[in-house]
Scaffold this motif. Sequence first.
Motif, short mmCIF file in Angstrom:
data_model
loop_
_atom_site.label_atom_id
_atom_site.label_comp_id
_atom_site.label_asym_id
_atom_site.label_seq_id
_atom_site.Cartn_x
_atom_site.Cartn_y
_atom_site.Cartn_z
N ASN A 105 40.46 8.67 -78.73
CA ASN A 105 40.67 7.21 -78.61
C ASN A 105 41.94 6.79 -77.90
O ASN A 105 42.19 5.60 -77.73
N SER A 106 42.79 7.75 -77.54
CA SER A 106 44.08 7.38 -76.95
C SER A 106 44.65 8.59 -76.21
O SER A 106 44.14 9.72 -76.34
N GLY A 107 45.75 8.32 -75.50
CA GLY A 107 46.39 9.39 -74.76
C GLY A 107 46.98 10.44 -75.67
O GLY A 107 46.81 11.65 -75.46
N THR A 108 47.66 9.98 -76.69
CA THR A 108 48.33 10.96 -77.56
C THR A 108 47.32 11.88 -78.22
O THR A 108 47.56 13.08 -78.38
N GLU A 109 46.15 11.35 -78.57
CA GLU A 109 45.11 12.19 -79.17
C GLU A 109 44.57 13.21 -78.17
O GLU A 109 44.18 14.32 -78.56
N ALA A 110 44.51 12.81 -76.91
CA ALA A 110 44.03 13.75 -75.89
C ALA A 110 45.03 14.90 -75.76
O ALA A 110 44.64 16.07 -75.63
N VAL A 111 46.33 14.56 -75.82
CA VAL A 111 47.36 15.61 -75.73
C VAL A 111 47.32 16.50 -76.97
O VAL A 111 47.44 17.73 -76.87
N GLU A 112 47.12 15.89 -78.15
CA GLU A 112 47.01 16.71 -79.37
C GLU A 112 45.85 17.70 -79.23
O GLU A 112 45.97 18.86 -79.62
N SER A 139 59.73 14.37 -69.54
CA SER A 139 58.29 14.08 -69.61
C SER A 139 57.99 13.11 -70.75
O SER A 139 58.83 12.88 -71.62
N PHE A 140 56.78 12.57 -70.73
CA PHE A 140 56.30 11.77 -71.86
C PHE A 140 54.85 12.12 -72.11
O PHE A 140 54.02 12.05 -71.21
N HIS A 141 54.55 12.51 -73.36
CA HIS A 141 53.18 12.90 -73.68
C HIS A 141 52.60 12.15 -74.87
O HIS A 141 51.44 12.40 -75.24
N GLY A 142 53.37 11.27 -75.50
CA GLY A 142 52.81 10.49 -76.60
C GLY A 142 53.73 10.44 -77.80
O GLY A 142 54.84 10.97 -77.78
N ARG A 143 53.23 9.79 -78.87
CA ARG A 143 54.10 9.46 -80.01
C ARG A 143 53.67 10.09 -81.32
O ARG A 143 54.30 9.82 -82.34
N LEU A 191 52.23 19.55 -68.16
CA LEU A 191 53.10 18.68 -67.37
C LEU A 191 52.33 17.50 -66.78
O LEU A 191 51.10 17.55 -66.63
N GLU A 192 53.07 16.45 -66.46
CA GLU A 192 52.51 15.31 -65.72
C GLU A 192 52.73 15.60 -64.23
O GLU A 192 53.89 15.74 -63.82
N PRO A 193 51.70 15.66 -63.40
CA PRO A 193 51.92 15.87 -61.96
C PRO A 193 52.83 14.79 -61.36
O PRO A 193 53.59 15.06 -60.44
N GLY A 196 55.55 9.54 -65.47
CA GLY A 196 55.49 8.08 -65.53
C GLY A 196 56.66 7.49 -66.29
O GLY A 196 57.62 6.98 -65.70
N GLU A 197 56.61 7.59 -67.62
CA GLU A 197 57.65 6.98 -68.47
C GLU A 197 59.04 7.51 -68.12
O GLU A 197 60.03 6.83 -68.30
N GLY A 198 59.08 8.74 -67.64
CA GLY A 198 60.38 9.38 -67.33
C GLY A 198 61.04 8.82 -66.08
O GLY A 198 62.14 9.26 -65.72
N PHE A 224 47.37 19.61 -67.22
CA PHE A 224 47.93 18.43 -66.56
C PHE A 224 47.69 17.20 -67.43
O PHE A 224 46.53 16.91 -67.79
N ASP A 225 48.75 16.49 -67.72
CA ASP A 225 48.63 15.20 -68.40
C ASP A 225 48.50 14.14 -67.30
O ASP A 225 49.48 13.75 -66.66
N GLU A 226 47.26 13.68 -67.09
CA GLU A 226 47.00 12.67 -66.05
C GLU A 226 46.67 11.32 -66.70
O GLU A 226 45.93 10.51 -66.14
N ILE A 227 47.22 11.12 -67.87
CA ILE A 227 46.92 9.89 -68.61
C ILE A 227 47.40 8.66 -67.83
O ILE A 227 46.73 7.64 -67.80
N GLN A 228 48.54 8.78 -67.18
CA GLN A 228 49.06 7.65 -66.39
C GLN A 228 48.74 7.80 -64.89
O GLN A 228 48.40 6.84 -64.23
N CYS A 229 48.84 9.03 -64.37
CA CYS A 229 48.73 9.19 -62.91
C CYS A 229 47.31 9.46 -62.44
O CYS A 229 47.06 9.45 -61.24
N ALA A 253 43.30 9.02 -70.42
CA ALA A 253 43.18 7.91 -71.40
C ALA A 253 43.32 6.62 -70.61
O ALA A 253 42.65 6.43 -69.60
N LYS A 254 44.25 5.75 -71.04
CA LYS A 254 44.61 4.50 -70.37
C LYS A 254 43.45 3.80 -69.66
O LYS A 254 42.72 3.05 -70.25
N SER A 255 43.26 4.07 -68.35
CA SER A 255 42.32 3.27 -67.56
C SER A 255 40.88 3.77 -67.65
O SER A 255 39.98 3.17 -67.07
N1 PLP Z 1 50.82 10.81 -71.65
C1 PLP Z 1 51.29 10.04 -70.66
C2 PLP Z 1 51.59 10.64 -69.32
C3 PLP Z 1 51.50 8.68 -70.87
O1 PLP Z 1 51.98 7.90 -69.88
C4 PLP Z 1 51.19 8.13 -72.13
C5 PLP Z 1 51.43 6.70 -72.40
O2 PLP Z 1 52.18 6.01 -71.75
C6 PLP Z 1 50.70 8.97 -73.12
C7 PLP Z 1 50.53 10.31 -72.85
C8 PLP Z 1 50.33 8.44 -74.48
O3 PLP Z 1 49.21 7.63 -74.40
P1 PLP Z 1 48.84 6.62 -75.60
O4 PLP Z 1 49.87 5.55 -75.63
O5 PLP Z 1 47.46 6.12 -75.25
O6 PLP Z 1 48.83 7.43 -76.85
#
Ligand code: PLP
Length: 399
Positions: A105-112, A139-143, A191-193, A196-198, A224-229, A253-255
């Motif tokens: 349902n979200s980016g963080t869950e995809a990373v988990e 990097s940023f992968h979620g919360r 890694l994020e190719p 984003g948040e960084g 690859f974390d392509e949640i944003q890119c 995730a996201k879009s």
């Molecule tokens: N991974 C990346 C690269 C992100 O940019 C984000 C959110 O900004 C996440 C993971 C986390 O996604 P979510 O906020 O849907 O849990």
Amino acid sequence: MTTETEFIQTQAEKYLLQNYGSRNLALVRGQGAHVWDNEGRRYLDLLSGLGVNNLGHCHPKVVAAIQHQAQTLLHVSNLYLIEPQARLAKLLVEHSPADRVFFCNSGTEAVEAAIKLARRYSHEQHGPGRHTIITLRNSFHGRTMGSLSATGQTKYQKGFEPMLERFVNVPINDLEAMKAAVDDTVCAVLLEPVQGEGGIHPCRPDYLRGVRELCDQRRLLLMFDEIQCGLGRSGHLFAADEFGVEPDVITLAKSLAGGVPIGAMLAKEEPAKVLSAGTHAATFGGNPLSCAAGVAAFQVILDEKLPERSQAVGGRFKERLLQLKQKHAAIVEVRGMGLMIGAQLAFPAAEAQGYLREHGILAGSAGPDVLRFLPPLIVDENELLAATEVLDKFLTTRP
Ligand code: PLP
């Protein structure tokens, strides 16, 4: 501020957890690249929600798919076959290097899910003890606790320690540092190719190719974390395509569902096998509504050639920002790919965001001094370039 806005703000500040801080703009409607506030003011949304509304707001094909699905079937459990889920998985597999998809349902869950896949794959291959995951600094992968532990920025982790053990961060674009971090406990690189948040930092193609080779040599999963890119944002359907590198796992995730919550972990057949029946699940993962929206959104990305558009329009937008950099010393650097662009400023990005907002433009930030642009991939080019004129005026008149 009108009484209505004050009312919404008072309620929000009284009843909501204050983790998003204080907010004073209530957005009530969206269409294409524009949103309207409750006082009828129109804004050009150059942040796409936060990297979500890549197709613009309320894309008619996504809305129609949601309407149809909402009156057909909203929820059934994953104990049963879910037709839109299978259709979206097919589309993703046919257009990515992956063979199988897990929906959440979200980016963080995809990373988990990716972290669990890497650990279990390693466990099945090598037994216990080989569960370090290398991630990048900044990097940023979620919360949630796993993705937060993977995140290479201590500011998000502060006060939530201890982190999950065995995440090691290395600097971006430094292959030697990555090589030096690989020991017998490592199972994967995440890694994020394009970070984003960084602060919008792209990986170099030769670096990513080097990381791929290293992963092959040391039998590590490359994730690859392509949640944003991903999904056209970087100027390619997947950022991985730009670099000519095939990862073993991709998180999205996201879009992905055009504005409805969704997450996905895509994996190659071999590692995907380890998440067999009963090993992982999500109640709402792959639900009919978000997957029907996802099918419609993905089809729009393909039909409207949005990755190509992102590359062309983003290239000209970046060019214009680089011209502004020549003119204003306050722009330190312009970075990014496609319609994922950051302008590093010599002062707090919030100042520029405030001016832009007063002039009907919503932009974001990534860290304290990076002005972040993630416009909808359907944005009108003239409107986008006009936004750079507003920025130019701000930089010219700023004391
Ligand atoms: N991974 C990346 C690269 C992100 O940019 C984000 C959110 O900004 C996440 C993971 C986390 O996604 P979510 O906020 O849907 O849990």
